[in-house]
Scaffold this motif. Structure first.
Motif, PDB file in Angstrom:
ATOM      1  N   GLY A   1      53.323  36.356  47.325  1.00  0.00           N
ATOM      2  CA  GLY A   1      54.560  36.751  47.983  1.00  0.00           C
ATOM      3  C   GLY A   1      55.725  35.874  47.570  1.00  0.00           C
ATOM      4  N   PHE A   2      56.857  36.073  48.224  1.00  0.00           N
ATOM      5  CA  PHE A   2      58.084  35.357  47.881  1.00  0.00           C
ATOM      6  C   PHE A   2      57.911  33.847  48.035  1.00  0.00           C
ATOM      7  CE2 PHE A   2      62.329  33.910  49.674  1.00  0.00           C
ATOM      8  CZ  PHE A   2      62.908  33.722  48.430  1.00  0.00           C
ATOM      9  N   ILE A   3      57.440  33.411  49.203  1.00  0.00           N
ATOM     10  CA  ILE A   3      57.246  31.980  49.425  1.00  0.00           C
ATOM     11  C   ILE A   3      56.025  31.490  48.671  1.00  0.00           C
ATOM     12  CG2 ILE A   3      56.806  30.215  51.179  1.00  0.00           C
ATOM     13  CD1 ILE A   3      58.323  31.949  53.181  1.00  0.00           C
ATOM     14  N   GLY A   4      54.934  32.249  48.707  1.00  0.00           N
ATOM     15  CA  GLY A   4      53.698  31.831  48.066  1.00  0.00           C
ATOM     16  C   GLY A   4      53.847  31.626  46.572  1.00  0.00           C
ATOM     17  N   SER A   5      54.583  32.495  45.895  1.00  0.00           N
ATOM     18  CA  SER A   5      54.773  32.354  44.451  1.00  0.00           C
ATOM     19  C   SER A   5      55.535  31.076  44.123  1.00  0.00           C
ATOM     20  CB  SER A   5      55.530  33.568  43.897  1.00  0.00           C
ATOM     21  OG  SER A   5      54.796  34.754  44.078  1.00  0.00           O
ATOM     22  N   ALA A   6      56.590  30.809  44.906  1.00  0.00           N
ATOM     23  CA  ALA A   6      57.367  29.589  44.675  1.00  0.00           C
ATOM     24  C   ALA A   6      56.524  28.349  44.937  1.00  0.00           C
ATOM     25  CB  ALA A   6      58.612  29.592  45.565  1.00  0.00           C
ATOM     26  N   LEU A   7      55.707  28.394  45.989  1.00  0.00           N
ATOM     27  CA  LEU A   7      54.854  27.251  46.303  1.00  0.00           C
ATOM     28  C   LEU A   7      53.790  27.047  45.230  1.00  0.00           C
ATOM     29  CD1 LEU A   7      53.905  25.023  48.228  1.00  0.00           C
ATOM     30  CD2 LEU A   7      52.522  26.764  49.403  1.00  0.00           C
ATOM     31  N   ALA A   8      53.183  28.128  44.759  1.00  0.00           N
ATOM     32  CA  ALA A   8      52.137  28.018  43.731  1.00  0.00           C
ATOM     33  C   ALA A   8      52.684  27.357  42.477  1.00  0.00           C
ATOM     34  CB  ALA A   8      51.574  29.405  43.410  1.00  0.00           C
ATOM     35  N   ARG A   9      53.881  27.745  42.062  1.00  0.00           N
ATOM     36  CA  ARG A   9      54.474  27.141  40.867  1.00  0.00           C
ATOM     37  C   ARG A   9      54.731  25.650  41.076  1.00  0.00           C
ATOM     38  NH1 ARG A   9      57.405  32.046  41.018  1.00  0.00           N
ATOM     39  NH2 ARG A   9      59.187  30.996  41.989  1.00  0.00           N
TER      40      ARG A   9
ATOM     41  N   SER B   1      49.354  34.382  54.379  1.00  0.00           N
ATOM     42  CA  SER B   1      48.936  35.783  54.338  1.00  0.00           C
ATOM     43  C   SER B   1      49.598  36.594  55.448  1.00  0.00           C
ATOM     44  CB  SER B   1      47.418  35.884  54.487  1.00  0.00           C
ATOM     45  OG  SER B   1      46.771  35.255  53.425  1.00  0.00           O
ATOM     46  N   GLY B   2      49.844  37.853  55.148  1.00  0.00           N
ATOM     47  CA  GLY B   2      50.351  38.750  56.185  1.00  0.00           C
ATOM     48  C   GLY B   2      51.078  39.939  55.601  1.00  0.00           C
ATOM     49  N   GLU B   3      50.855  41.103  56.203  1.00  0.00           N
ATOM     50  CA  GLU B   3      51.562  42.318  55.829  1.00  0.00           C
ATOM     51  C   GLU B   3      53.060  42.132  56.050  1.00  0.00           C
ATOM     52  OE1 GLU B   3      51.631  46.581  54.871  1.00  0.00           O
ATOM     53  OE2 GLU B   3      49.985  45.121  54.820  1.00  0.00           O
ATOM     54  N   THR B   4      53.873  42.665  55.151  1.00  0.00           N
ATOM     55  CA  THR B   4      55.315  42.543  55.288  1.00  0.00           C
ATOM     56  C   THR B   4      55.819  43.170  56.586  1.00  0.00           C
ATOM     57  OG1 THR B   4      57.468  43.095  54.306  1.00  0.00           O
ATOM     58  CG2 THR B   4      55.680  44.680  53.976  1.00  0.00           C
TER      59      THR B   4
ATOM     60  N   GLY C   1      66.064  36.506  44.041  1.00  0.00           N
ATOM     61  CA  GLY C   1      65.013  37.348  43.484  1.00  0.00           C
ATOM     62  C   GLY C   1      63.901  37.729  44.419  1.00  0.00           C
ATOM     63  N   GLY C   2      64.077  37.534  45.732  1.00  0.00           N
ATOM     64  CA  GLY C   2      63.029  37.904  46.667  1.00  0.00           C
ATOM     65  C   GLY C   2      63.428  37.552  48.076  1.00  0.00           C
ATOM     66  N   GLY C   3      62.531  37.841  49.015  1.00  0.00           N
ATOM     67  CA  GLY C   3      62.852  37.571  50.409  1.00  0.00           C
ATOM     68  C   GLY C   3      63.937  38.513  50.905  1.00  0.00           C
ATOM     69  N   SER C   4      64.638  38.076  51.928  1.00  0.00           N
ATOM     70  CA  SER C   4      65.619  38.943  52.583  1.00  0.00           C
ATOM     71  C   SER C   4      67.034  38.788  52.035  1.00  0.00           C
ATOM     72  CB  SER C   4      65.632  38.651  54.088  1.00  0.00           C
ATOM     73  OG  SER C   4      65.899  37.281  54.309  1.00  0.00           O
ATOM     74  N   PHE C   5      67.302  37.733  51.276  1.00  0.00           N
ATOM     75  CA  PHE C   5      68.685  37.463  50.891  1.00  0.00           C
ATOM     76  C   PHE C   5      69.315  38.537  50.002  1.00  0.00           C
ATOM     77  CE2 PHE C   5      71.940  35.441  48.189  1.00  0.00           C
ATOM     78  CZ  PHE C   5      72.848  35.110  49.196  1.00  0.00           C
TER      79      PHE C   5
ATOM     80  N   ILE D   1      64.811  28.532  50.239  1.00  0.00           N
ATOM     81  CA  ILE D   1      63.447  28.583  49.731  1.00  0.00           C
ATOM     82  C   ILE D   1      62.991  27.219  49.212  1.00  0.00           C
ATOM     83  CG2 ILE D   1      64.274  29.400  47.486  1.00  0.00           C
ATOM     84  CD1 ILE D   1      60.882  30.227  49.157  1.00  0.00           C
ATOM     85  N   ASP D   2      63.893  26.439  48.621  1.00  0.00           N
ATOM     86  CA  ASP D   2      63.500  25.108  48.131  1.00  0.00           C
ATOM     87  C   ASP D   2      63.047  24.208  49.271  1.00  0.00           C
ATOM     88  OD1 ASP D   2      64.194  25.979  45.634  1.00  0.00           O
ATOM     89  OD2 ASP D   2      65.963  24.697  45.410  1.00  0.00           O
ATOM     90  N   ASP D   3      63.664  24.372  50.443  1.00  0.00           N
ATOM     91  CA  ASP D   3      63.274  23.542  51.581  1.00  0.00           C
ATOM     92  C   ASP D   3      62.008  24.058  52.254  1.00  0.00           C
ATOM     93  OD1 ASP D   3      65.052  21.315  51.751  1.00  0.00           O
ATOM     94  OD2 ASP D   3      66.668  22.693  52.275  1.00  0.00           O
TER      95      ASP D   3
END
Length: 301
Positions: free
Chosen positions: A10-18, A67-70, A174-178, A205-207
């Motif tokens: 997801g949006f947060i998960g992808s950023a965290l994984a990287r 995890s969680g449905e949008t 590029g993702g999330g609600s913004f 997202i960085d924070d």
């Protein structure tokens, strides 16, 4: 660290994984929808499917559960059932996995949401006292009741240190609600939603990623942690700041009745909100990269 990341696409998960991979952590990404081609930048990632009973019985330092449905689709009865079950069932699966491990990981950081605190509005330009981590839950609608059940499921996971990250409005490129949130202003149609007095807790997202890493690494943090920026604003202040940063007019009021007619029960995402502060993060020494809304929006715009 060797970290299992549930919901890593997801949006947060992808950023965290990287970010985890960039700092040299070994990341086990557990997802319901494994991509055909893993994203670039995941140097130390292993992919597991929820459906295949992930084998995490080896040494594991931490679990992050996003995890969680949008919640960004119309809340039909079927969608509401999926939103709730996807969160509670993921927690139950993690509890089962942790219970079968010879040595469970030292920490679990699990997503929650700031909506748990109920609804709050400003009055005459004055904001009510903000909620901190000691404030009690106030379940007033479907979403806040879901979050109460979500956190209760997380508490049943047999891991000694559990952090429940109560996330506000996630702002990123590029993702999330913004992107959708900023679109009306970009098209010269910015304005307040409903009364405009509803609290609008936000975080860059960085924070969010920074706070997750901070909670993983700081052994003295446990329990609820408000993942919101220190500056509190209502919807009207948020919209005016966005219009100023984007050099656009702020004039078109979207009445509450029109939003309710268009979105139904899901309109609560736009017409209600909270005022909250990240007391626990600040007390433990986390330094926000974007503590002020104008700075965060300037970065994104």
């Amino acid at each position: 660290m060797r970290t299992a990341l549930c919901g890593g696409t997801g949006f947060i998960g992808s950023a965290l994984a990287r970010t985890l991979s960039a700092r040299g952590d070994e990341v086990w990404i557990i997802t319901r929808s494994k991509p055909a081609a893993p994203a670039a930048g995941l140097l130390y990632a292993t992919w597991e499917d929820w459906q295949s009973d992930p084998d995490l019985t080896g040494p594991l330092d931490a679990i992050v559960n996003l995890s969680g449905e949008t919640i960004g689709r119309r809340w039909t009865p079927a969608a509401k059932s999926r939103i709730l079950s996807s969160r509670t069932e993921a927690a139950a699966r993690i509890a089962d996995i942790a219970g079968r491990m010879r040595q469970p990981p030292a920490v679990l950081v699990g997503a929650s949401a700031i909506s748990l605190y109920g609804h709050a509005e400003s009055s005459g330009g004055r904001y009510p006292p903000p909620c901190d981590e000691s404030s009690p839950p106030l379940p007033q609608d479907f979403l806040s009741k879901t979050i109460v059940d979500w956190e209760a499921a997380a508490d049943r996971i047999p891991i000694e240190r559990i952090v429940k990250l109560r996330i506000g409005l996630a702002l990123g490129k590029g993702g999330g609600s913004f992107p959708m949130l900023s679109l009306p202003t970009k098209l010269f149609a910015g304005g307040r939603l409903g009364s405009g007095r509803q609290g609008m807790p936000w975080i860059h997202i960085d924070d969010i990623v920074g706070l997750i890493l901070f909670c993983l690494d700081t052994e003295t943090i446990s329990g609820p942690v408000n993942a919101v920026a220190p500056e509190t604003v209502d919807n009207d202040a948020f919209g005016r700041t966005l219009a100023k940063v984007m050099h656009r007019p702020y004039w078109l009021h979207a009445p509450a009745w029109a939003i309710r007619a268009a979105l139904g029960e899901m309109s609560a995402l736009l017409l209600t909100g909270q005022f909250a502060v990240p007391c626990k993060a600040l007390e433990h020494g986390y330094r926000f990269r974007y503590p002020r809304l104008s700075e965060a929006l300037e970065n994104l715009v």
